[in-house]
Design a protein around this motif. Structure first.
Motif, PDB file in Angstrom:
ATOM      1  N   HIS A   1       1.836  -0.577 -13.890  1.00 22.24           N
ATOM      2  CA  HIS A   1       1.033  -0.528 -12.665  1.00 22.24           C
ATOM      3  C   HIS A   1      -0.176   0.357 -12.943  1.00 22.24           C
ATOM      4  O   HIS A   1      -0.024   1.550 -13.195  1.00 22.24           O
ATOM      5  CB  HIS A   1       1.870   0.028 -11.518  1.00 22.24           C
ATOM      6  CG  HIS A   1       1.171   0.074 -10.198  1.00 22.24           C
ATOM      7  ND1 HIS A   1       1.678   0.742  -9.102  1.00 22.24           N
ATOM      8  CD2 HIS A   1       0.001  -0.486  -9.783  1.00 22.24           C
ATOM      9  CE1 HIS A   1       0.867   0.609  -8.085  1.00 22.24           C
ATOM     10  NE2 HIS A   1      -0.169  -0.130  -8.474  1.00 22.24           N
TER      11      HIS A   1
ATOM     12  N   ASN B   1       4.864   6.739  -8.910  1.00 22.23           N
ATOM     13  CA  ASN B   1       3.972   6.068  -7.966  1.00 22.23           C
ATOM     14  C   ASN B   1       2.559   6.106  -8.537  1.00 22.23           C
ATOM     15  O   ASN B   1       1.910   7.146  -8.553  1.00 22.23           O
ATOM     16  CB  ASN B   1       4.023   6.758  -6.606  1.00 22.23           C
ATOM     17  CG  ASN B   1       3.181   6.037  -5.552  1.00 22.23           C
ATOM     18  OD1 ASN B   1       2.366   5.166  -5.873  1.00 22.23           O
ATOM     19  ND2 ASN B   1       3.372   6.400  -4.295  1.00 22.23           N
TER      20      ASN B   1
ATOM     21  N   ALA C   1       5.468   0.023  -3.860  1.00 23.40           N
ATOM     22  CA  ALA C   1       4.761  -0.739  -4.893  1.00 23.40           C
ATOM     23  C   ALA C   1       5.376  -0.446  -6.256  1.00 23.40           C
ATOM     24  O   ALA C   1       5.681   0.700  -6.586  1.00 23.40           O
ATOM     25  CB  ALA C   1       3.282  -0.403  -4.900  1.00 23.40           C
TER      26      ALA C   1
ATOM     27  N   GLN D   1      -6.114  -2.856  -7.946  1.00 27.79           N
ATOM     28  CA  GLN D   1      -4.976  -2.394  -8.714  1.00 27.79           C
ATOM     29  C   GLN D   1      -4.531  -3.502  -9.672  1.00 27.79           C
ATOM     30  O   GLN D   1      -4.846  -4.680  -9.457  1.00 27.79           O
ATOM     31  CB  GLN D   1      -3.831  -1.997  -7.781  1.00 27.79           C
ATOM     32  CG  GLN D   1      -4.292  -1.067  -6.664  1.00 27.79           C
ATOM     33  CD  GLN D   1      -3.168  -0.263  -6.073  1.00 27.79           C
ATOM     34  OE1 GLN D   1      -2.374   0.363  -6.795  1.00 27.79           O
ATOM     35  NE2 GLN D   1      -3.083  -0.246  -4.756  1.00 27.79           N
TER      36      GLN D   1
ATOM     37  N   TYR E   1      -0.066   4.237  -1.199  1.00 31.41           N
ATOM     38  CA  TYR E   1      -0.917   5.421  -1.371  1.00 31.41           C
ATOM     39  C   TYR E   1      -0.725   6.327  -0.152  1.00 31.41           C
ATOM     40  O   TYR E   1      -1.133   5.996   0.961  1.00 31.41           O
ATOM     41  CB  TYR E   1      -2.377   4.995  -1.503  1.00 31.41           C
ATOM     42  CG  TYR E   1      -3.335   6.131  -1.800  1.00 31.41           C
ATOM     43  CD1 TYR E   1      -3.463   6.639  -3.087  1.00 31.41           C
ATOM     44  CD2 TYR E   1      -4.126   6.684  -0.783  1.00 31.41           C
ATOM     45  CE1 TYR E   1      -4.348   7.663  -3.364  1.00 31.41           C
ATOM     46  CE2 TYR E   1      -5.013   7.708  -1.052  1.00 31.41           C
ATOM     47  CZ  TYR E   1      -5.114   8.200  -2.343  1.00 31.41           C
ATOM     48  OH  TYR E   1      -5.991   9.220  -2.623  1.00 31.41           O
TER      49      TYR E   1
ATOM     50  N   ASP F   1       0.859  -1.173   0.000  1.00 30.00           N
ATOM     51  CA  ASP F   1       0.000   0.000   0.000  1.00 30.00           C
ATOM     52  C   ASP F   1       0.901   1.231   0.000  1.00 30.00           C
ATOM     53  O   ASP F   1       1.415   1.638   1.039  1.00 30.00           O
ATOM     54  CB  ASP F   1      -0.899  -0.009   1.240  1.00 30.00           C
ATOM     55  CG  ASP F   1      -1.838   1.184   1.287  1.00 30.00           C
ATOM     56  OD1 ASP F   1      -1.748   2.064   0.398  1.00 30.00           O
ATOM     57  OD2 ASP F   1      -2.664   1.256   2.222  1.00 30.00           O
TER      58      ASP F   1
ATOM     59  N   SER G   1      -0.027   4.251  -7.465  1.00 22.80           N
ATOM     60  CA  SER G   1      -0.883   3.522  -6.525  1.00 22.80           C
ATOM     61  C   SER G   1      -2.268   4.142  -6.376  1.00 22.80           C
ATOM     62  O   SER G   1      -2.424   5.372  -6.383  1.00 22.80           O
ATOM     63  CB  SER G   1      -0.213   3.470  -5.154  1.00 22.80           C
ATOM     64  OG  SER G   1       1.000   2.764  -5.208  1.00 22.80           O
TER      65      SER G   1
END
Length: 253
Positions: A203, A168, A156, A177, A146, A144, A170
């Motif tokens: 991602h 990033n 991540a 995700q 975020y 996680d 996220s």
């Protein structure tokens, strides 16, 4: 296929192709369509892969479709004991990592994952953590990330403890995700590595690893190692958190 009306003309062209650079062939006295055919390749023909919306490609190996863990086993031996419910696979903390029964080398992997809402005291690497290990050695981090500061090569989308993600991408906890990963396994000549591994990671549709070289095993402590190995299972990490997965499939490359 060439379409010349005279065998002699075909022989002349083939001789030209193999004996001189393409620039000379372009200057030869042939029609434009004849010149164009010099660089046409008709064989072999790519295999047909059927692709339907929201479904794995027709040549994919489905690792989890929401029903059971038939493709998985516990890392310590025996049946995988993670929780299967509502078409999702969730870590059962304390039961340990799970690994595929099949072994893989170069693959395309699709996996969707979700983090639960964190408690107030969960920060950094303790804020809902897991990982995907290629050949049981090389980890793409699942975390996680975020609004959760941690070391950059451990968030991540990172190659754990090696290469941070480009950005990033996220989503917030509770949102699903997506990872789409192209993995090229390292090659070994005897005990020596002859070519490193590489990984490309998208991602949530955003490129975060671009054909990134894998330095070796992704160690928590210490430097990467490069011991010879062959194809090996995929492995999902039990880090003690209720991380969920769904829609997992691979294509062997």
């Amino acid at each position: 296929m060439f379409k010349f009306s005279h065998v002699s003309k075909l022989a002349s062209l083939l001789s030209l192709v193999f004996a001189t650079p393409f620039v000379n062939a372009q200057q030869a006295e042939f029609e434009p369509w004849q010149k164009a055919e010099i660089t046409e390749i008709w064989q072999p023909v790519p295999a047909v892969v059927k692709t339907k919306p929201q479904q794995p490609p027709s040549d994919a190996i489905v690792l989890f479709n929401g029903n059971n863990l038939s493709e998985w086993q516990a890392l310590k031996g025996g049946e995988a004991q993670w929780t299967v419910k509502n078409d999702t696979l969730t870590v059962k903390p304390g039961n340990g990592d799970i690994a595929t029964k099949r072994e893989f080398c170069d693959i395309q992997l699709h996996v969707e994952w979700q983090m639960p809402q964190p408690s107030a005291d969960m920060k950094g690497q303790q804020r809902n953590n897991s990982g995907i290990f290629f050949q049981q050695r090389y980890e793409v981090q699942v975390l996680d990330s975020y609004n959760n500061p941690t070391y950059s090569n451990g968030q991540a989308g990172s190659i754990y403890k090696q290469t941070m993600p480009l950005v990033n991408a996220s989503r917030a906890p509770g949102e699903w995700q997506v990872y789409d990963i192209i993995y090229q396994a390292p090659r070994f000549d005897g005990d020596m590595r002859s070519s490193p591994g590489y990984v490309t990671v998208l991602h949530n549709g955003v490129l975060v690893q671009n054909h990134t070289q894998i330095q070796g095993t992704t160690e928590w402590i210490g430097a990467p190692k490069n011991l010879a190995h062959g194809c090996a299972p995929l492995q999902l990490q039990d880090h003690g958190n209720l991380v969920s997965f769904r829609n997992m499939w691979v294509r062997e490359l």
